[in-house]
Design an enzyme around this catalytic site. Structure first.
Site, PDB file in Angstrom:
ATOM      1  CB  CYS A   1      -5.322  -4.259  19.716  1.00 39.84           C
ATOM      2  SG  CYS A   1      -6.950  -3.831  19.081  1.00 39.84           S
TER       3      CYS A   1
ATOM      4  NE  ARG B   1       2.214  -3.685  17.732  1.00 40.19           N
ATOM      5  CZ  ARG B   1       2.251  -4.850  17.096  1.00 40.19           C
ATOM      6  NH1 ARG B   1       1.132  -5.474  16.841  1.00 40.19           N
ATOM      7  NH2 ARG B   1       3.395  -5.374  16.693  1.00 40.19           N
TER       8      ARG B   1
ATOM      9  CD1 TRP C   1      -7.561   1.316  14.832  1.00 37.73           C
ATOM     10  CD2 TRP C   1      -8.379  -0.672  14.236  1.00 37.73           C
ATOM     11  NE1 TRP C   1      -8.099   1.448  13.573  1.00 37.73           N
ATOM     12  CE2 TRP C   1      -8.614   0.239  13.187  1.00 37.73           C
ATOM     13  CE3 TRP C   1      -8.805  -1.994  14.088  1.00 37.73           C
ATOM     14  CZ2 TRP C   1      -9.253  -0.128  12.008  1.00 37.73           C
ATOM     15  CZ3 TRP C   1      -9.441  -2.348  12.920  1.00 37.73           C
ATOM     16  CH2 TRP C   1      -9.656  -1.432  11.893  1.00 37.73           C
TER      17      TRP C   1
ATOM     18  CG  ASN D   1      -4.062  -7.503  20.461  1.00 37.74           C
ATOM     19  OD1 ASN D   1      -4.705  -6.732  21.163  1.00 37.74           O
ATOM     20  ND2 ASN D   1      -2.741  -7.481  20.385  1.00 37.74           N
ATOM     21  N   GLY D   2      -7.461  -9.179  17.905  1.00 36.87           N
ATOM     22  CA  GLY D   2      -8.012 -10.067  16.890  1.00 36.87           C
ATOM     23  C   GLY D   2      -9.519  -9.949  16.808  1.00 36.87           C
TER      24      GLY D   2
ATOM     25  CD  GLU E   1       2.854   5.351  -0.057  1.00 38.85           C
ATOM     26  OE1 GLU E   1       3.307   5.659   1.062  1.00 38.85           O
ATOM     27  OE2 GLU E   1       1.976   4.473  -0.214  1.00 38.85           O
TER      28      GLU E   1
ATOM     29  CE  LYS F   1       2.773   7.151   3.624  1.00 38.31           C
ATOM     30  NZ  LYS F   1       1.849   6.071   3.339  1.00 38.31           N
TER      31      LYS F   1
ATOM     32  CD  GLU G   1      -1.859   6.227   5.281  1.00 41.05           C
ATOM     33  OE1 GLU G   1      -1.827   5.172   5.915  1.00 41.05           O
ATOM     34  OE2 GLU G   1      -0.844   6.718   4.745  1.00 41.05           O
TER      35      GLU G   1
ATOM     36  CG  HIS H   1     -10.147   6.847 -20.898  1.00 47.88           C
ATOM     37  ND1 HIS H   1     -10.761   6.641 -22.108  1.00 47.88           N
ATOM     38  CD2 HIS H   1      -8.806   6.806 -21.143  1.00 47.88           C
ATOM     39  CE1 HIS H   1      -9.847   6.465 -23.046  1.00 47.88           C
ATOM     40  NE2 HIS H   1      -8.650   6.561 -22.483  1.00 47.88           N
TER      41      HIS H   1
ATOM     42  CE  LYS I   1       4.234   1.944  11.148  1.00 47.23           C
ATOM     43  NZ  LYS I   1       4.409   2.917  10.074  1.00 47.23           N
TER      44      LYS I   1
END
Length: 622
Positions: A2, A27, A74, A108-109, A495, A499, A502, A518, A617
């Site tokens: 946000c 954000r 967000w 925000n929060g 990683e 990606k 995402e 396994h 972000k």
């Protein structure tokens, strides 16, 4: 997550608010809105589209004023819908839900006690129209308002539990905005033009780039009162009263984050190709290996530690996982890596001789900041951050710091921030190795030479893009993928899988290649592409055996192999050759083709690369 922008000025600040939202849109982009004090009333525009649509709506509605607040969201509480979009209004107790607003709030929060406050306010006659936790702040401020907005906000924040950064204004007090923060970042901007006395609020100084460079970073628990050409900051004292305090105003040359794309289709692609420069800039001042690389007093602190604890989330967690291999093999120092959001909620065994290392692109990651504070509460005061923002909370909270120089990263999926984190962590490894007598002069010279050559080596890997584009066409038709790595390249496989999921929304998982038999091998079919990171290191022959296990089950292998690894293309085995093997620094090179594969697969699938669904972000909520 946000973004907040607010302003008090004697000029129309609506364009400034909306431009600030554009810079913060990465954000959160589930919804956005702007509210102003205009003609003695509160007016607003809200949208579940992007900020560009909000801009058109505000212009069409004639929204213009010198006082206002804006927000890009967000979603946490409540779906992305106009009724849940900020700013929220309170028309007062017993007023119809559609009555004119008296109080406007952006937030925000997360307010943890919002259910309790909602029930209390409903009993007092307040009607709720959204599903958000934020609306309770709006009605709470209204319920406490007796003619002084600052006083009402001070009382309100005393009732809130959780994390917040808020900006509030009231219909009856034009040219006034009050902000407060606890657990979420908020900055004050001071206007530089004497002819235009103004003050600003923002969740990031980047939102104010080009408007003012005079920035004040508010502390936890601060409440700030913005009026035309002046401001006051108050803080709750130990006596339980708010007292006026001073905070330093600094000159901050914030980048707007809105650089031209140039020849690139997306910011993510641009940032992938900026990695040679980002790495070179991060290494620019590194002439020798010494504790001064980590800030004043680093030498004494590092002598007092004999183990390392790394705290991070997401991509930063994978950079920390890579660093564990370096720290234990080169510096010979025991290292543990913890997911920050888990660490603070479990019983652990503290050791005051531990160097606590946090990793964060933004330096505002709520989970990592909370984990850092938890570690310090356990008596671990030797702290260091690897961070991309020199003015962030993480840098201010840690005793030592290595600030990377990746520049503004706009794409939600991190790329250049990750590789520069790895550079910073490798330098930390060398500093600890040298201090503990495990780095010879010859090794130091060799590693410095390899680091200086790294930007050119990365440039050579980027030249593989056309071959990776060809692979992406096949990946775009898949819904699942496996990634394999061994040793210090296992975190790189993790990683790469992150990606891909995402930005392309393909389900992807990564495993140490030896773990394939396994359990995960049960998933392998001709429809399951298996991406393999295959450097020419001590584990290569073991990795080849794991690859044969995949081929024996009909799996399709897509291998990024070093030039001298003797892995040849054949039926079901697709190979792209890396330009050179790079020893301990190989993970930095091998992650780049995985970034490109994810990027071009997402392009082929037509997803929103820079703003993937459900993500944002800077993760400033738990």
């Amino acid at each position: 997550m946000c973004g907040i922008v607010g302003a008090v000025s004697n000029r129309n600040i609506t364009p400034i608010l909306i431009e600030g939202l554009k810079r913060l849109e990465y954000r959160g982009y589930d919804s956005c809105g702007v509210a102003v004090h205009q003609g003695g009333a509160l007016r607003r525009a809200r949208s579940t589209s992007r900020v560009a649509e909000l801009q058109a709506q505000a212009a069409s509605d004639g929204i213009a004023s010198g006082t206002g607040i804006a927000h890009t969201r967000w979603a946490t509480h409540g779906a992305p819908a106009v009724r849940n979009a900020h700013p929220h209004f309170s028309p007062g107790a017993h007023a119809p839900a559609d009555a004119a607003g008296r109080v406007a709030v952006v937030h925000n929060g997360i307010i943890e006690n919002h259910d309790e406050l909602r029930a209390e306010l409903q009993a007092r006659g307040y009607q709720f129209v959204s599903q958000t936790d934020t609306e309770v702040i709006c009605h709470l401020v209204d319920s406490l308002y007796t003619g002084d907005l600052l006083e009402a906000v001070q009382q309100a924040v005393g009732r809130l539990k959780g994390a917040y950064a808020i900006a509030v204004f009231h219909r009856d007090e034009p040219e006034r905005v009050v902000g407060a923060r606890e657990g979420s970042p908020l900055v004050l901007g001071v206007g530089q033009d004497a002819a235009t006395p103004e003050r600003f609020l923002a969740s990031d100084a980047m939102a104010l780039a080009g408007i003012t460079e005079q920035i004040c970073y508010l502390d936890e628990g601060d409440v700030v009162d913005l009026q035309l050409g002046k401001h006051w900051i108050t803080h709750l004292s130990e006596s339980g009263r708010f007292e006026q305090v001073s905070r330093e105003v600094k000159t901050v040359h914030a980048h707007s984050g809105a650089a031209e794309l140039g020849p690139y289709r997306h910011y993510m692609q641009k940032e992938i190709f900026e990695q040679p420069k980002a790495i070179a800039d991060t290494l620019d001042a590194v002439e020798t290996i010494g504790p001064e690389l980590l800030g004043p007093g680093a030498g004494a602190r590092l002598k007092a530690v004999d183990r390392v604890l790394i705290l991070a989330c997401g991509t930063s967690y994978y950079s920390g996982s890579t660093a564990k291999y370096w720290l234990e093999s080169i510096a010979k120092i025991p290292t543990s890596v913890e997911i920050a959001s888990e660490y603070r909620y479990r019983d652990s065994v503290p050791d005051p001789r531990t160097l606590v290392v946090t990793i964060s692109q933004s330096g505002e990651t709520a989970d990592t900041l909370a984990a850092l504070k938890h570690a310090r509460s356990l008596g671990m005061e030797h702290t260091l951050t690897v961070c991309n923002v020199a003015t962030s909370a993480m840098v201010r909270e840690c005793a030592l710091q290595f600030v990377t120089r990746a520049g503004a990263e706009v794409g939600v999926a991190s790329t250049k921030a990750f590789t520069t984190q790895l550079v910073g962590l490798f330098l930390l490894t060398l500093v600890l190795a040298k201090q503990n007598g495990h780095l010879s002069d010859a090794d130091e010279t060799r590693y410095l030479k390899e680091l200086r050559h790294l930007p050119l080596a990365v440039q050579a890997v980027l030249a593989l893009e056309p071959q990776i584009v060809a692979w992406s066409e096949a990946f775009a038709r898949k819904e699942n993928a496996l990634f394999l790595g061994r040793g210090l390249h296992y975190p790189i496989a993790l990683e790469g899988a992150l990606k891909l999921k995402e930005i392309s929304y393909i389900h992807a998982e990564a495993y140490p290649a030896g773990e394939l038999k396994h359990g995960p091998l049960a998933l392998v079919t001709a429809e399951m592409p298996v991406v393999t990171v295959a450097p020419n290191d001590a584990l290569l022959e073991k990795l080849k055996s794991n690859m044969q296990e995949v081929r024996a089950r009909g799996g399709q292998l897509f291998v990024f192999a070093d030039a001298d690894s003797r892995i040849e293309s054949s039926e079901g085995v697709h190979v792209i050759r890396m330009p050179e093997h790079y020893g301990a620094l190989s993970p930095i090179l091998h992650v780049i083709p995985l970034q490109l594969l994810a990027y071009h697969t997402a392009c082929a699938r037509g997803t929103d690369v820079d703003k993937p669904r459900n993500l944002a972000k800077s993760v400033t909520v738990e």
